[in-house]
Write an enzyme that holds these catalytic residues in place. Structure first.
Site, mmCIF file in Angstrom:
data_model
loop_
_atom_site.group_PDB
_atom_site.id
_atom_site.type_symbol
_atom_site.label_atom_id
_atom_site.label_comp_id
_atom_site.label_asym_id
_atom_site.label_seq_id
_atom_site.Cartn_x
_atom_site.Cartn_y
_atom_site.Cartn_z
ATOM 1 N N SER A 1 0.859 -1.200 0.000
ATOM 2 C CA SER A 1 0.000 0.000 0.000
ATOM 3 C C SER A 1 0.883 1.233 0.000
ATOM 4 O O SER A 1 2.044 1.188 0.435
ATOM 5 C CB SER A 1 -0.857 -0.015 1.271
ATOM 6 N N TYR B 1 -1.232 -0.865 10.557
ATOM 7 C CA TYR B 1 -1.549 -1.217 9.163
ATOM 8 C C TYR B 1 -0.379 -0.857 8.250
ATOM 9 O O TYR B 1 0.086 -1.678 7.444
ATOM 10 C CB TYR B 1 -2.819 -0.504 8.700
HETATM 11 P P1 NDP Z 1 -11.670 -5.982 0.855
HETATM 12 O O1 NDP Z 1 -12.035 -5.795 2.289
HETATM 13 O O2 NDP Z 1 -12.684 -5.675 -0.179
HETATM 14 O O3 NDP Z 1 -11.141 -7.476 0.638
HETATM 15 C C1 NDP Z 1 -10.266 -8.055 1.566
HETATM 16 C C2 NDP Z 1 -10.134 -9.531 1.290
HETATM 17 O O4 NDP Z 1 -9.219 -10.084 2.271
HETATM 18 C C3 NDP Z 1 -11.446 -10.280 1.416
HETATM 19 O O5 NDP Z 1 -11.577 -11.177 0.335
HETATM 20 C C4 NDP Z 1 -11.294 -11.050 2.715
HETATM 21 O O6 NDP Z 1 -11.935 -12.306 2.620
HETATM 22 C C5 NDP Z 1 -9.785 -11.252 2.797
HETATM 23 N N1 NDP Z 1 -9.359 -11.504 4.172
HETATM 24 C C6 NDP Z 1 -9.360 -10.634 5.214
HETATM 25 N N2 NDP Z 1 -8.974 -11.279 6.340
HETATM 26 C C7 NDP Z 1 -8.730 -12.573 5.991
HETATM 27 C C8 NDP Z 1 -8.323 -13.726 6.691
HETATM 28 N N3 NDP Z 1 -8.080 -13.722 8.021
HETATM 29 N N4 NDP Z 1 -8.173 -14.895 6.015
HETATM 30 C C9 NDP Z 1 -8.421 -14.940 4.686
HETATM 31 N N5 NDP Z 1 -8.811 -13.891 3.959
HETATM 32 C C10 NDP Z 1 -8.976 -12.713 4.610
HETATM 33 O O7 NDP Z 1 -10.352 -5.086 0.653
HETATM 34 P P2 NDP Z 1 -9.439 -4.795 -0.632
HETATM 35 O O8 NDP Z 1 -9.854 -5.621 -1.777
HETATM 36 O O9 NDP Z 1 -9.363 -3.341 -0.790
HETATM 37 O O10 NDP Z 1 -8.032 -5.268 -0.064
HETATM 38 C C11 NDP Z 1 -7.220 -6.238 -0.692
HETATM 39 C C12 NDP Z 1 -5.772 -5.940 -0.336
HETATM 40 O O11 NDP Z 1 -5.410 -4.670 -0.895
HETATM 41 C C13 NDP Z 1 -5.506 -5.829 1.170
HETATM 42 O O12 NDP Z 1 -4.275 -6.461 1.452
HETATM 43 C C14 NDP Z 1 -5.394 -4.325 1.397
HETATM 44 O O13 NDP Z 1 -4.580 -4.019 2.496
HETATM 45 C C15 NDP Z 1 -4.768 -3.895 0.084
HETATM 46 N N6 NDP Z 1 -4.959 -2.492 -0.249
HETATM 47 C C16 NDP Z 1 -6.208 -1.941 -0.319
HETATM 48 C C17 NDP Z 1 -6.365 -0.614 -0.619
HETATM 49 C C18 NDP Z 1 -7.689 0.061 -0.647
HETATM 50 O O14 NDP Z 1 -7.722 1.313 -0.617
HETATM 51 N N7 NDP Z 1 -8.796 -0.659 -0.728
HETATM 52 C C19 NDP Z 1 -5.196 0.224 -0.938
HETATM 53 C C20 NDP Z 1 -3.935 -0.443 -0.812
HETATM 54 C C21 NDP Z 1 -3.825 -1.751 -0.508
HETATM 55 P P3 NDP Z 1 -12.824 -12.995 3.775
HETATM 56 O O15 NDP Z 1 -13.341 -11.906 4.655
HETATM 57 O O16 NDP Z 1 -13.909 -13.722 3.021
HETATM 58 O O17 NDP Z 1 -11.877 -13.932 4.443
HETATM 59 C C1 8X3 Z 2 -4.996 1.653 1.978
HETATM 60 C C2 8X3 Z 2 -4.617 2.840 1.143
HETATM 61 O O1 8X3 Z 2 -4.629 5.368 1.021
HETATM 62 O O2 8X3 Z 2 -6.432 4.279 2.271
HETATM 63 O O3 8X3 Z 2 -3.986 0.721 1.872
HETATM 64 O O4 8X3 Z 2 -4.157 4.296 3.167
HETATM 65 S S1 8X3 Z 2 -4.972 4.282 1.954
#
Ligand code: NDP
Ligand code: 8X3
Length: 246
Positions: A132, A145
């Protein structure tokens, strides 16, 4: 040749979008996550291309078992599962929420990567890790985080050293704001807070990141993207915070 990707966090957001994007290009997908109903929905939508894998990234025994029992070759590990604890300052934060994020974003990711590397080496495959912008730019309430994402970034770079000579590629993708369920999870289900954060600012979409993942995954095998940082045009930096004497 059909390629196979194991995608963690395929039940929502970026992971689900990446599953759709790669499947549309002929990839087989092992779709992992905790919510079995969503994995089933994805399998029904994408058909035989998807093998659902119910997996909690905090369960190290389940990770080891899955890595042994999964059939067939694996060409791409997309380490996408992750979450952020609420944005309380560390001194006010709930420790269980912090360790939940560390266990998922760091320990589970390391365990799954380690367990799958022999198979990725066999295929001269690739690892794509979701870090991120928080790994690089600090903000209040983000300490744990951001630190997990800084770990993911550095882990990605160092892993390349361990994999020298194997042909396996490693990339850290570092997005800014993407509208998914991320903020809903971070706020404990506050839809209004999530809507407010992303309103009127054209955030990136899960499909934007999925296209980037697809691009990285299909580059010629001699080329490694080390880190790739993306932001919506509307997101930038606000400078240093300065506290003044009362
Ligand atoms: P979502 O919350 O939409 O999706 C997160 C996913 O992670 C879900 O499929 C969830 O599945 C899974 N997950 C969470 N905890 C667990 C666990 N204990 N075991 C297995 N699976 C798990 O978020 P995003 O799609 O946005 O996030 C995806 C990745 O991108 C993350 O690593 C996030 O940190 C990163 N990211 C996101 C950003 C944003 O702004 N959205 C920006 C930068 C990075 P389930 O709950 O079914 O297990
Ligand atoms: C999450 C991205 O910009 O919300 O990983 O911190 S931001």
């Amino acid at each position: 040749m059909t390629r196979t990707a194991l995608i963690t966090g395929a039940t929502a957001g970026i992971g689900a979008a990446a599953a759709r994007r790669l499947a549309a290009d002929g990839w087989r997908i092992i779709a992992a996550g905790r919510r079995a109903d969503r994995l089933q929905d994805l399998a029904e939508e994408l058909g035989d291309a998807v093998t659902p894998l119910v997996l909690d990234m905090r369960d190290l025994a389940a990770i080891a078992q899955a890595a042994t029992e999964l059939p067939g070759p694996i060409d791409l590990l997309l380490n996408n599962a992750g979450l952020a604890p609420p944005m309380d300052a560390l001194q006010d934060a709930d420790l269980a929420a912090l360790t939940n994020a560390i266990d998922t974003n760091v320990t589970g990711l390391v365990a799954l990567t380690r367990a799958l590397l022999p198979r990725l080496i066999e295929r001269r495959g690739a690892v794509i890790n979701l870090s991120s912008v928080a790994a690089t730019y600090p903000y209040r309430g983000g300490a744990v985080y951001a630190a997990t994402k800084a770990f993911v970034r550095q882990f990605s770079l160092d892993l390349r050293c361990d994999l020298a000579g194997t042909g396996v590629r490693v990339t850290s993708i570092e997005p800014g704001m993407v509208e998914t369920e991320f903020t809903l999870v971070r706020t404990g289900g506050d839809q209004a807070a999530s809507d407010a954060l992303y309103s009127d600012m054209d955030p990136m979409t899960a499909d934007d990141i999925a296209s980037t993942i697809h691009w990285v995954a299909t580059l010629p095998p001699h080329l490694n993207i080390n880190t790739l940082e993306l932001m919506p045009v509307s997101q930038s930096w606000a400078g240093f915070a300065v506290t003044r004497k009362a």
